[in-house]
Design a protein around this motif. Structure first.
Motif, mmCIF file in Angstrom:
data_model
loop_
_atom_site.group_PDB
_atom_site.id
_atom_site.type_symbol
_atom_site.label_atom_id
_atom_site.label_comp_id
_atom_site.label_asym_id
_atom_site.label_seq_id
_atom_site.Cartn_x
_atom_site.Cartn_y
_atom_site.Cartn_z
ATOM 1 N N GLU A 142 0.935 -1.307 -0.045
ATOM 2 C CA GLU A 142 0.069 -0.100 -0.178
ATOM 3 C C GLU A 142 0.747 1.188 -0.031
ATOM 4 N N ALA A 143 1.831 1.235 0.783
ATOM 5 C CA ALA A 143 2.881 2.440 1.049
ATOM 6 C C ALA A 143 3.569 2.665 -0.421
ATOM 7 N N ASP A 144 4.078 1.510 -0.845
ATOM 8 C CA ASP A 144 4.765 1.512 -2.195
ATOM 9 C C ASP A 144 4.034 2.234 -3.243
ATOM 10 N N ASP A 145 2.502 1.706 -3.077
ATOM 11 C CA ASP A 145 1.610 2.192 -4.251
ATOM 12 C C ASP A 145 1.338 3.703 -4.229
ATOM 13 N N VAL A 171 6.723 9.055 -8.378
ATOM 14 C CA VAL A 171 7.785 8.318 -8.477
ATOM 15 C C VAL A 171 8.344 8.124 -10.188
ATOM 16 N N LEU A 172 7.213 7.684 -10.846
ATOM 17 C CA LEU A 172 7.247 7.143 -12.172
ATOM 18 C C LEU A 172 7.473 8.493 -12.865
ATOM 19 N N PHE A 173 6.582 9.650 -12.403
ATOM 20 C CA PHE A 173 6.981 10.984 -13.246
ATOM 21 C C PHE A 173 8.456 11.518 -13.275
ATOM 22 N N PHE A 174 9.009 11.406 -11.979
ATOM 23 C CA PHE A 174 10.227 11.756 -11.819
ATOM 24 C C PHE A 174 11.243 10.961 -12.511
ATOM 25 N N PHE A 175 11.171 9.807 -12.526
ATOM 26 C CA PHE A 175 12.013 8.719 -13.138
ATOM 27 C C PHE A 175 11.967 9.003 -14.663
ATOM 28 N N ALA A 176 10.711 8.999 -15.224
ATOM 29 C CA ALA A 176 10.641 8.876 -16.597
ATOM 30 C C ALA A 176 11.143 10.382 -17.183
ATOM 31 N N THR A 177 10.941 11.568 -16.610
ATOM 32 C CA THR A 177 11.523 12.740 -17.329
ATOM 33 C C THR A 177 12.726 12.691 -17.005
ATOM 34 N N GLY A 178 13.239 12.255 -15.594
ATOM 35 C CA GLY A 178 14.660 12.182 -15.489
ATOM 36 C C GLY A 178 15.590 11.422 -16.420
ATOM 37 N N VAL A 179 14.917 10.420 -16.945
ATOM 38 C CA VAL A 179 15.624 9.661 -17.769
ATOM 39 C C VAL A 179 15.681 10.276 -19.213
ATOM 40 N N ALA A 180 14.590 11.058 -19.604
ATOM 41 C CA ALA A 180 14.612 11.529 -20.779
ATOM 42 C C ALA A 180 15.746 12.762 -20.869
ATOM 43 N N ALA A 224 16.075 12.092 -10.783
ATOM 44 C CA ALA A 224 15.960 10.881 -10.529
ATOM 45 C C ALA A 224 16.168 10.553 -8.825
ATOM 46 N N LEU A 225 17.041 11.238 -8.445
ATOM 47 C CA LEU A 225 17.179 11.507 -6.827
ATOM 48 C C LEU A 225 15.715 11.832 -6.350
ATOM 49 N N CYS A 226 14.864 12.722 -6.718
ATOM 50 C CA CYS A 226 13.581 12.985 -6.202
ATOM 51 C C CYS A 226 12.787 11.766 -6.124
ATOM 52 N N GLY A 227 12.680 10.932 -7.363
ATOM 53 C CA GLY A 227 11.963 9.802 -7.240
ATOM 54 C C GLY A 227 12.562 8.852 -6.515
ATOM 55 N N VAL A 228 13.850 8.693 -6.005
ATOM 56 C CA VAL A 228 14.292 7.558 -5.080
ATOM 57 C C VAL A 228 13.884 8.174 -3.528
ATOM 58 N N PHE A 229 14.129 9.419 -3.426
ATOM 59 C CA PHE A 229 13.519 10.125 -2.159
ATOM 60 C C PHE A 229 12.384 9.602 -1.902
ATOM 61 N N ALA A 230 11.410 10.037 -2.761
ATOM 62 C CA ALA A 230 9.999 9.844 -2.744
ATOM 63 C C ALA A 230 9.666 8.446 -2.034
ATOM 64 N N TRP A 231 10.644 7.567 -2.819
ATOM 65 C CA TRP A 231 10.115 5.943 -2.907
ATOM 66 C C TRP A 231 10.678 5.464 -1.299
ATOM 67 N N LEU A 232 11.811 6.038 -1.307
ATOM 68 C CA LEU A 232 12.478 5.497 0.055
ATOM 69 C C LEU A 232 11.656 6.217 1.311
ATOM 70 N N ILE A 251 13.638 -0.356 -7.571
ATOM 71 C CA ILE A 251 12.305 0.204 -7.614
ATOM 72 C C ILE A 251 11.242 0.056 -8.646
ATOM 73 N N MET A 252 11.474 0.087 -9.723
ATOM 74 C CA MET A 252 10.780 -0.053 -10.843
ATOM 75 C C MET A 252 9.820 -1.259 -10.867
ATOM 76 N N PRO A 253 10.528 -2.418 -10.663
ATOM 77 C CA PRO A 253 9.523 -3.555 -10.623
ATOM 78 C C PRO A 253 8.407 -3.273 -9.434
ATOM 79 N N ARG A 254 8.968 -3.135 -8.391
ATOM 80 C CA ARG A 254 7.851 -2.618 -7.558
ATOM 81 C C ARG A 254 6.765 -1.770 -7.620
ATOM 82 N N ILE A 255 6.859 -0.690 -8.355
ATOM 83 C CA ILE A 255 5.861 0.137 -8.502
ATOM 84 C C ILE A 255 5.215 -0.097 -9.813
#
Lengths: 200, 480
Positions: B12-15, B21-30, B79-87, B362-366
């Motif tokens: 539940e928490a992960d979800d 997290v996806l928003f941060f990761f996807a745009t970071g990767v771009a 990317a680190l914002c995504g990691v922080f939000a998930w952590l 993180i990705m597989p878990r979200i």
């Protein structure tokens, strides 16, 4: 680990703010007491326009504007000018000290290369004046013309650049735009070889 | 099939973090892709200075800051914002709070970077390194950073844990530090050499308060997590944290060694840089002692492989930095490509590799989808790992020669340019390998986003959704 949150926050704020004060505010106070050296002239309008182009084209990423003292690098032996002091930079904002010397230091380039022709040719094609240079050319500061009239050019603040034959496009002359001349004026103005007080 | 209750609440928490997290990761990767292309063009321009030389937007001096700002404020920060939000949800054992702020934050980060990049290419640079973005751009990023921090702080306040794990220390410090640092650096109160001091205090502190804490928070979390044993010493990690906070904030002025600043100012920074040995060794011992006996897991876990590579690079880059600050070395390597090599050891071999490792975890878990094609992950790892090693080696050796030639007044200056040519070419090859590896990563990442590619069995946390959405899902097998 158990964390006392208020203490943690205070510690985090203190470590940052004390360092900020120590590294920027304290030297700021120390330097604010300095008078500009007698030989340092404020920039002219043209030099300031040239300085803006220096920033726009990112010259700072390859050229420093700070000369090091004897015993620290070869600046003095290369005749790049006496070691720079905080007073030399009193009119500089933003500062352009730089941290890279892919090309040589420019703090006193005006003393080494006082010729506008040299600077204009160099900006048009660095290899025309400096064989082996890996500096990029800045063709957008110049125009190509087949014919020109000196009066029209003079009225526009432009002039013909004496580019060596082998670097000219066939049948054309190269005209320096006002931007090129502004930048050259800034570079020629980079001359901090005036003596400092107490050293004659 | 039954899922344990604590696992349910974790899911539940992960979800709750999925969207931001996806928003941060996807745009970071771009931005990583865009920033790396800028970087590679810049690298090749050293060997071919006329190449793309007729277009103002593609000149070296505009692409170079566009590269730096895109990779630090676009890729690494997002990317680190995504990691922080998930952590945050993992370590606070609660759902993400004020999620809306995170979306707004992500939008503002991206707008700030987009606008800043366009303006830099148009030649509207503010002129100071790491602070080149024009006014509107930095205002947008200020808003983004503040909103991000508020959401993380709120989540922290709603935590359901007594034990505050060391990763959370670094993370909470970072979200307090960075917005403050960012604003202090942009205050219009500096000029002349004081501005140079504030410039380099900022540029180095961006690592101190933002990128390094992120890398360390992730390393502290993922190393014990993946190998399944607690961190070696809590005590050591606390010593590491406070000495880090105390010394690292004072490092920046070593970028001006030999420059026209008060000597005491530079000396303070040099001393603080050398003192960095203490936190760095504390972290290195802690990570190493945790890993001992488990190095075999590097083979099976891509996350661990990237993170351990990053953690070792952290030790290396920090020790290198401490030595680099000393005058005797600075005299040679300051003003040379050596520094650029050092910067990439830090921001790439350390920070970026850890971000890759975190994303692999993180990705597989979200998205509830296992990474397809493990072979491609290996290819990604080896291309970027060898690429950055080649990059670093070339710049380090080339930089030393450049410095020695520059300091030898008997040699004309141009010799210090000529001597670096083969090394600059080697750097471009290393950079090409890094970009190639990243393209593989981006391909894999896109498959994950759309849950495409070869189906692979999922651990229990993903099984329900995997079963529901995929006809081939071997449900019985995964719900162990």
């Amino acid at each position: 680990m158990y964390m006392k949150v208020p203490l943690f926050i205070m510690g985090v704020l203190a470590t940052l703010l004390i360092a900020w004060a120590g590294l920027t505010l304290v030297p700021g106070i120390q330097i604010s007491e300095i008078e500009p050296p007698a030989g340092l002239k404020p920039y002219t309008d043209q030099q300031l326009r040239g300085r803006a182009i220096y920033i726009r084209e990112g010259c700072i990423y390859c050229h420093s504007q700070q000369t090091r003292p004897v015993g620290f690098g070869a600046d003095q032996k290369r005749n790049w000018g006496r070691p720079s002091v905080p007073g030399d930079y009193l009119y500089d904002n933003p500062q352009l000290l730089g941290t890279m010397r892919t090309g040589p230091d420019l703090f006193n380039i005006g003393a080494r290369q006082p010729s506008e022709d040299w600077h204009l040719i160099h900006l048009y094609n660095p290899r025309a004046t400096s064989p082996g240079s890996i500096m990029p050319p800045y063709p957008w500061l110049f125009r190509e013309e087949i014919e020109y009239s000196d009066e029209v050019l003079a009225a526009r603040g432009e002039r013909v650049v004496p580019v060596p034959e082998e670097y000219l496009p066939p049948g054309k002359v190269i005209i320096a735009t006002p931007e090129a001349r502004d930048l050259a004026a800034y570079l020629i103005g980079l001359n901090h070889t005036y003596p400092l007080e107490g050293e004659e | 099939m039954s899922v344990r209750p604590e696992l349910t609440s974790r899911i539940e928490a992960d979800d709750s973090s999925v969207g931001p997290v996806l928003f941060f990761f996807a745009t970071g990767v771009a931005w990583l892709l865009i920033g790396s292309v800028f970087g590679l063009i810049v690298a090749f321009k050293f060997s071919f200075p006329e190449w793309l030389g007729d277009t103002p937007a593609l000149t070296f001096g505009r692409l170079r800051p566009a590269h730096l700002n895109t990779v630090i404020y676009g890729w690494a920060s997002l990317a680190l914002c995504g990691v922080f939000a998930w952590l945050a949800v993992r370590l606070c054992r609660t759902t993400l709070r004020w999620k809306g702020l995170l979306y707004v934050s992500a939008v503002f980060w991206n707008l700030g970077v987009l606008y800043g990049t366009i303006e830099l290419l148009r030649g509207n640079s503010a002129g100071q390194e790491w602070l080149e973005y024009p006014t509107w751009s930095w205002i947008m990023i200020t808003v983004a950073a503040v909103l991000f921090s508020l959401s993380i702080i709120k989540t922290f306040r709603e935590r359901d844990v007594d034990h505050i794990y060391i990763s959370l220390w670094y993370m909470m410090a970072a979200v307090i530090w960075f917005p403050l640092l960012w604003v202090l650096a942009h205050l219009p109160i500096y000029s002349g050499v004081t501005q140079a001091a504030s410039n380099w205090w900022y540029a180095h502190n961006a690592l101190t308060v933002w990128f390094t804490p992120a890398g360390l928070a992730a390393a502290y979390y993922f190393i014990p997590k993946v190998i399944g044993r607690p961190i070696h010493s809590y005590y050591l990690s606390l010593i590491g944290f406070w000495t880090f906070a105390l010394f690292y904030n004072w490092n920046g002025i070593h970028h001006l060694v030999g420059g026209p600043l008060p000597t005491w100012l530079i000396s303070v920074s040099v001393v603080a840089s050398v003192l960095m040995f203490i936190p760095v060794i504390a972290v290195a011992i802690n990570h190493h002692m945790t890993m001992v006996g488990h190095f075999g897991k590097l083979k099976s876990s891509p996350t661990l492989r990237f993170i351990v590579f990053g953690a070792i690079s952290y030790t290396a880059v920090s020790m290198q930095g401490s030595i680099e600050a000393i005058r005797a070395q600075s005299e040679i390597t300051h003003f040379t490509h050596y520094t650029i090599g050092h910067a990439h050891l830090g921001l790439y071999a350390f920070v970026t590799m850890i971000m890759f490792g975190s994303i692999y975890y993180i990705m597989p878990r979200i998205v509830k989808w296992e990474w397809p094609y493990p072979r491609l992950i290996k290819i990604h790892f080896w291309l970027v790992a060898l690429g950055v090693i080649l990059y670093f080696a070339a710049m380090t050796i080339g930089g030393v020669f450049q410095g020695l030639y520059m300091n030898d007044a008997a040699k004309p200056f141009i010799d210090s340019v000529e001597v670096t040519r083969p090394y600059l070419m080697a750097r471009s090859i290393g950079g090409s390998m890094m970009l190639l590896g990243q393209i593989v990563f981006i391909y894999l990442f896109s498959l994950m986003l759309f849950r495409k590619g070869a189906f692979r069995a999922m651990p229990p946390w993903g099984s329900k959704i995997a079963e529901a959405s995929h006809p081939d899902a071997p449900g019985a097998e995964v719900a162990s």
